[in-house]
Enzyme design. Structure first.
Site, mmCIF file in Angstrom:
data_model
loop_
_atom_site.group_PDB
_atom_site.id
_atom_site.type_symbol
_atom_site.label_atom_id
_atom_site.label_comp_id
_atom_site.label_asym_id
_atom_site.label_seq_id
_atom_site.Cartn_x
_atom_site.Cartn_y
_atom_site.Cartn_z
ATOM 1 N N ASP A 115 11.245 8.106 -0.207
ATOM 2 C CA ASP A 115 9.839 7.788 -0.481
ATOM 3 C C ASP A 115 9.196 8.979 -1.172
ATOM 4 O OD1 ASP A 115 6.943 7.061 -0.092
ATOM 5 O OD2 ASP A 115 7.782 5.499 1.185
ATOM 6 N N ARG A 119 1.858 6.400 -1.752
ATOM 7 C CA ARG A 119 0.885 5.512 -1.095
ATOM 8 C C ARG A 119 -0.156 6.322 -0.317
ATOM 9 N NH1 ARG A 119 -0.656 0.880 1.428
ATOM 10 N NH2 ARG A 119 -2.786 1.593 1.540
ATOM 11 N N THR A 228 8.147 -11.300 -4.135
ATOM 12 C CA THR A 228 6.921 -11.853 -3.540
ATOM 13 C C THR A 228 6.829 -13.345 -3.825
ATOM 14 O OG1 THR A 228 4.521 -11.720 -3.525
ATOM 15 C CG2 THR A 228 5.568 -11.178 -5.597
ATOM 16 N N SER A 263 -1.281 -11.578 -11.281
ATOM 17 C CA SER A 263 -1.872 -10.230 -11.389
ATOM 18 C C SER A 263 -0.808 -9.366 -12.063
ATOM 19 C CB SER A 263 -2.224 -9.644 -10.016
ATOM 20 O OG SER A 263 -1.041 -9.250 -9.328
ATOM 21 N N TYR A 265 0.361 -6.761 -10.873
ATOM 22 C CA TYR A 265 1.323 -6.430 -9.806
ATOM 23 C C TYR A 265 2.342 -7.556 -9.644
ATOM 24 C CZ TYR A 265 3.252 -7.152 -5.230
ATOM 25 O OH TYR A 265 4.130 -7.476 -4.222
ATOM 26 N N HIS A 266 1.833 -8.797 -9.436
ATOM 27 C CA HIS A 266 2.773 -9.902 -9.203
ATOM 28 C C HIS A 266 3.715 -10.067 -10.404
ATOM 29 C CE1 HIS A 266 -0.263 -11.088 -6.049
ATOM 30 N NE2 HIS A 266 0.827 -11.437 -5.415
ATOM 31 N N LYS A 269 6.818 -7.957 -10.351
ATOM 32 C CA LYS A 269 7.893 -8.511 -9.510
ATOM 33 C C LYS A 269 8.722 -9.526 -10.294
ATOM 34 C CE LYS A 269 6.959 -6.827 -5.356
ATOM 35 N NZ LYS A 269 7.824 -5.850 -4.703
ATOM 36 N N ALA A 322 -5.088 -10.639 3.632
ATOM 37 C CA ALA A 322 -6.060 -11.595 4.188
ATOM 38 C C ALA A 322 -6.196 -11.561 5.712
ATOM 39 C CB ALA A 322 -5.715 -12.997 3.704
ATOM 40 N N TYR A 339 -12.714 -15.696 -0.155
ATOM 41 C CA TYR A 339 -13.001 -15.680 -1.591
ATOM 42 C C TYR A 339 -13.068 -17.121 -2.121
ATOM 43 C CZ TYR A 339 -11.487 -10.728 -1.425
ATOM 44 O OH TYR A 339 -11.336 -9.390 -1.128
HETATM 45 P P1 NAD Z 1 3.221 0.117 1.029
HETATM 46 O O1 NAD Z 1 2.345 0.517 -0.088
HETATM 47 O O2 NAD Z 1 2.717 0.258 2.425
HETATM 48 O O3 NAD Z 1 4.628 0.895 0.929
HETATM 49 C C1 NAD Z 1 5.286 1.146 -0.276
HETATM 50 C C2 NAD Z 1 5.984 2.498 -0.122
HETATM 51 O O4 NAD Z 1 6.736 2.763 -1.315
HETATM 52 C C3 NAD Z 1 4.995 3.648 0.053
HETATM 53 O O5 NAD Z 1 5.360 4.456 1.149
HETATM 54 C C4 NAD Z 1 5.077 4.408 -1.274
HETATM 55 O O6 NAD Z 1 4.829 5.783 -1.122
HETATM 56 C C5 NAD Z 1 6.503 4.097 -1.721
HETATM 57 N N1 NAD Z 1 6.708 4.160 -3.176
HETATM 58 C C6 NAD Z 1 6.028 3.501 -4.146
HETATM 59 N N2 NAD Z 1 6.511 3.807 -5.355
HETATM 60 C C7 NAD Z 1 7.535 4.677 -5.163
HETATM 61 C C8 NAD Z 1 8.427 5.358 -6.027
HETATM 62 N N3 NAD Z 1 8.373 5.218 -7.350
HETATM 63 N N4 NAD Z 1 9.366 6.175 -5.494
HETATM 64 C C9 NAD Z 1 9.451 6.341 -4.141
HETATM 65 N N5 NAD Z 1 8.622 5.719 -3.270
HETATM 66 C C10 NAD Z 1 7.667 4.898 -3.781
HETATM 67 O O7 NAD Z 1 3.651 -1.400 0.757
HETATM 68 P P2 NAD Z 1 4.244 -2.496 1.770
HETATM 69 O O8 NAD Z 1 3.144 -3.367 2.203
HETATM 70 O O9 NAD Z 1 5.111 -1.853 2.748
HETATM 71 O O10 NAD Z 1 5.138 -3.333 0.760
HETATM 72 C C11 NAD Z 1 6.493 -2.975 0.568
HETATM 73 C C12 NAD Z 1 7.156 -3.949 -0.377
HETATM 74 O O11 NAD Z 1 7.073 -5.271 0.153
HETATM 75 C C13 NAD Z 1 6.516 -3.986 -1.755
HETATM 76 O O12 NAD Z 1 7.524 -4.078 -2.728
HETATM 77 C C14 NAD Z 1 5.691 -5.247 -1.736
HETATM 78 O O13 NAD Z 1 5.588 -5.784 -3.010
HETATM 79 C C15 NAD Z 1 6.491 -6.137 -0.804
HETATM 80 N N6 NAD Z 1 5.641 -7.116 -0.129
HETATM 81 C C16 NAD Z 1 4.643 -6.706 0.726
HETATM 82 C C17 NAD Z 1 3.859 -7.668 1.353
HETATM 83 C C18 NAD Z 1 2.728 -7.305 2.285
HETATM 84 O O14 NAD Z 1 2.008 -8.206 2.737
HETATM 85 N N7 NAD Z 1 2.538 -6.036 2.628
HETATM 86 C C19 NAD Z 1 4.097 -9.041 1.108
HETATM 87 C C20 NAD Z 1 5.108 -9.404 0.231
HETATM 88 C C21 NAD Z 1 5.878 -8.434 -0.393
HETATM 89 N N1 USQ Z 2 -8.303 -13.448 0.119
HETATM 90 C C1 USQ Z 2 -9.544 -13.837 0.605
HETATM 91 N N2 USQ Z 2 -10.297 -12.901 1.237
HETATM 92 C C2 USQ Z 2 -9.891 -11.612 1.436
HETATM 93 C C3 USQ Z 2 -8.617 -11.238 0.950
HETATM 94 C C4 USQ Z 2 -7.860 -12.169 0.293
HETATM 95 O O1 USQ Z 2 -9.948 -14.987 0.465
HETATM 96 O O2 USQ Z 2 -10.634 -10.827 2.024
HETATM 97 C C5 USQ Z 2 -7.447 -14.429 -0.563
HETATM 98 C C6 USQ Z 2 -7.051 -14.040 -1.976
HETATM 99 O O3 USQ Z 2 -8.001 -14.465 -2.922
HETATM 100 C C7 USQ Z 2 -5.696 -14.728 -2.128
HETATM 101 C C8 USQ Z 2 -5.138 -14.754 -0.708
HETATM 102 O O4 USQ Z 2 -6.233 -14.506 0.165
HETATM 103 O O5 USQ Z 2 -5.888 -16.039 -2.524
HETATM 104 C C9 USQ Z 2 -4.071 -13.690 -0.470
HETATM 105 O O6 USQ Z 2 -4.588 -12.429 -0.818
HETATM 106 P P1 USQ Z 2 -4.046 -11.091 -0.129
HETATM 107 O O7 USQ Z 2 -4.891 -9.966 -0.587
HETATM 108 O O8 USQ Z 2 -3.875 -11.307 1.325
HETATM 109 O O9 USQ Z 2 -2.560 -11.031 -0.724
HETATM 110 P P2 USQ Z 2 -2.035 -10.725 -2.197
HETATM 111 O O10 USQ Z 2 -3.039 -10.098 -3.054
HETATM 112 O O11 USQ Z 2 -1.384 -11.974 -2.714
HETATM 113 O O12 USQ Z 2 -0.917 -9.641 -1.936
HETATM 114 C C10 USQ Z 2 -0.254 -9.470 -0.682
HETATM 115 C C11 USQ Z 2 0.464 -8.127 -0.763
HETATM 116 C C12 USQ Z 2 1.509 -8.180 -1.871
HETATM 117 C C13 USQ Z 2 2.424 -9.358 -1.659
HETATM 118 C C14 USQ Z 2 1.646 -10.668 -1.520
HETATM 119 C C15 USQ Z 2 2.513 -11.821 -1.088
HETATM 120 O O13 USQ Z 2 -0.473 -7.085 -1.006
HETATM 121 O O14 USQ Z 2 2.251 -6.966 -1.873
HETATM 122 O O15 USQ Z 2 3.308 -9.472 -2.742
HETATM 123 O O16 USQ Z 2 0.666 -10.508 -0.472
HETATM 124 S S1 USQ Z 2 2.049 -13.336 -1.873
HETATM 125 O O17 USQ Z 2 0.610 -13.513 -1.696
HETATM 126 O O18 USQ Z 2 2.803 -14.384 -1.257
HETATM 127 O O19 USQ Z 2 2.372 -13.185 -3.272
#
Ligand code: NAD
Ligand code: USQ
Length: 477
Positions: A115, A119, A228, A263, A265-266, A269, A322, A339
């Site tokens: 890591d 973050r 995702t 987005s 971000y998405h 992926k 959310a 939202y």
């Molecule tokens: P997070 O931001 O808490 O953790 C990501 C970690 O990766 C951090 O510790 C950051 O420092 C590290 N990192 C980022 N870029 C890096 C790099 N270039 N080199 C080394 N380390 C790096 O995120 P999270 O919520 O734990 O999500 C982890 C993964 O799971 C992500 O790929 C995210 O897209 C995926 N994901 C998360 C969720 C969610 O709801 N949190 C949902 C679906 C998918």
């Molecule tokens: N939303 C609300 N109110 C809020 C926050 C979010 O209505 O206060 C809505 C958003 O508009 C969206 C949904 O809830 O429609 C999900 O939003 P989110 O912020 O919970 O999730 P998202 O932005 O999609 O991203 C999160 C993680 C991301 C992961 C993704 C899985 O941050 O890393 O990839 O969830 S998924 O949504 O299945 O793509």
């Protein structure tokens, strides 16, 4: 207004003394990481993340590694004798990665975390903080070792820096890598051009480097990559697990399921998935793409063992998701921020299922050349349904919970069909933790416990999908 620091450049550890050439195994002194910037015009300043806080003495809750409720050994389904023992967790200091690293260590895997701590840097830059106090990665690992006797190796560096990444592969020789290390916030990627570019650069190049490292140094290594559910978007047909069989003009083929990410971000992926699929075909890499839904919760068997092992819990409008956000909002008496119309439907899962899904993927590896896709969520909810559930659970606890409709900052359908398959992980043995009343009660109770740490200014969304522009933006503190 606080000046936000742009991240439009590659972030590398200062390589003067190549700190990454040896794992930072249970290092006993605070470790200083320099995060630098290649572009002198970028406002990203050099920043030293040093653990300066005095170590708090916490009392241990358990003194040994615990068994989880789903302890049944898993069988390799592919018929392939390859069994992973040594696992590298990229992004192991983050929300999903930390919980997963501990879980795998507890399950008997040898684990290393990689890591660059970026973050934690984002939180500093944006003035955000986790609801839960989180220890430095070094203190976390010391505590884990003290409680369980198990070591987790630590490599601090950026996976976009191929020299660093190659050294971690050569030094650790992993059988499996779990790749969480990405910029994972959709709102963060929509702040401005520099964050959009940073997100795609960090995520796509990082993943590409991991693929090259496997090819060059560890070709049997199984890549378990966090994708995702948002890659699929919200099509008006059922969503399959990765592939769909289509008959067109009398001919039939099974093709990657169409991607409609919403987005930058998405979209990163989606690009990752294409690169992984291509390298499985071209180089014979074995990979599993875990298309994960929105994760909620914070406690796992391992992180609950001690306060110094606690996981981060994001509730702000940029990194908070959310359901976690709604629980914090209910705890502090802020109206729940639905939202738009609130009909947006997503797949959700408990963080205890995240760690189990990764364990199942590792224990049942893909075959060489195979690109598997699993949809990793356990239940679907509309955002408005979640708000209703939190309202009811809050009322039981004596909280006065209200909901507000916030003009939607995103571009997304607010009412739509949504029906996704998610059987592959269940077939491998996942027993989901569904969002029962009692689970919601305990999550709400947890947020109430930490409500004094909430900065309510971070709750309302400030990033608009429509207003994303070229100029580097500041965000109100
Ligand atoms: P997070 O931001 O808490 O953790 C990501 C970690 O990766 C951090 O510790 C950051 O420092 C590290 N990192 C980022 N870029 C890096 C790099 N270039 N080199 C080394 N380390 C790096 O995120 P999270 O919520 O734990 O999500 C982890 C993964 O799971 C992500 O790929 C995210 O897209 C995926 N994901 C998360 C969720 C969610 O709801 N949190 C949902 C679906 C998918
Ligand atoms: N939303 C609300 N109110 C809020 C926050 C979010 O209505 O206060 C809505 C958003 O508009 C969206 C949904 O809830 O429609 C999900 O939003 P989110 O912020 O919970 O999730 P998202 O932005 O999609 O991203 C999160 C993680 C991301 C992961 C993704 C899985 O941050 O890393 O990839 O969830 S998924 O949504 O299945 O793509």
């Amino acid at each position: 207004m606080a000046q936000l620091l742009s991240s439009s450049c590659s972030l590398t550890i200062s390589s003067r003394n190549k700190p990454y050439l040896k794992p930072l195994n249970q290092c006993s002194t605070p470790f200083s990481v320099m995060v630098g910037c290649n572009n002198s015009r970028s406002p990203l300043r050099r920043l030293s993340l040093r653990d300066q806080k005095p170590r708090k003495s916490f009392s241990a809750v358990h003194a040994a590694a615990v068994s989880t409720s789903q302890d049944t050994p898993v069988q390799t389904s592919s018929g392939d004798p390859f069994k992973a023992k040594r696992v590298m967790v990229f992004g192991g200091d983050g929300y999903c990665g930390w919980a997963t690293a501990l879980h795998l260590s507890n399950k008997g895997y040898e684990v290393a975390i990689v890591d660059n701590l970026v973050r934690r840097l984002f939180d500093h830059q944006l003035g955000l903080d986790s609801l839960t106090p989180i220890s430095s990665i070094q203190n976390r690992l010391h505590r884990w070792k003290a409680l369980t006797g198990k070591s987790i190796e630590l490599y601090i560096g950026d996976i976009c820096d191929f020299e660093f990444l190659a050294e971690t592969f050569k030094s650790y020789e992993p059988d499996a890598v779990v790749h969480f290390a990405e910029q994972r916030s959709a709102p963060y990627s929509m702040i401005d051009r520099s964050r959009a570019v940073y997100t795609q650069q960090n995520n796509v190049i990082g993943t590409l480097n991991v693929l090259f490292a496997i090819k060059e140094y560890r070709e049997q290594c199984h890549l378990v990559k966090l994708g995702t559910m948002g890659e699929y978007g919200t099509p008006n047909i059922d969503i399959e697990e990765g592939y769909i069989t289509i008959t067109h003009n009398g001919r039939t083929d099974t093709l990657p399921y169409p991607k409609q990410a919403s987005s930058f971000y998405h979209l990163s992926k989606v690009h990752d998935s294409h690169n992984i699929a291509f390298t499985c075909k071209a180089w014979g890499i074995r990979a599993t793409d875990l298309n994960q839904g929105v994760v909620y919760g914070v406690i796992t068997d391992e992180t609950a063992m001690h306060e110094e092992l606690y996981n981060r819990f994001d509730y702000d409008a940029i990194f908070g998701t959310a359901l976690n956000r709604f629980c914090v909002q209910a705890a502090v008496g802020h109206p729940l921020t639905v939202y738009g119309k609130g009909g947006q439907t997503r797949g959700f899962l408990d963080i205890r299922d995240t760690v189990r899904c990764v364990e199942l993927a590792i224990a049942n590896p893909a075959n060489p050349g195979e690109f598997r896709v699993f949809n990793q969520f356990t239940e679907q909810f509309k955002v408005s349904e979640l708000a209703n559930l939190v309202t009811k659970a809050g009322e039981k606890l004596g909280l006065d919970v209200k909901t507000m409709s916030v003009p939607n900052p995103r571009v997304e359908l607010e009412e739509h069909y949504y029906n996704c398959k998610n059987t592959k992980l269940i077939d491998l043995g996942l027993k989901p933790h569904f969002l029962s009343d009692s689970l919601l009660d305990s999550l709400l109770n947890f947020t109430v416990q930490y409500k004094d740490r909430v900065d309510t200014k971070q709750i309302m969304p400030g990033v608009s999908w429509r207003k994303v522009g070229v100029k580097t933006k500041t965000v109100p503190a």
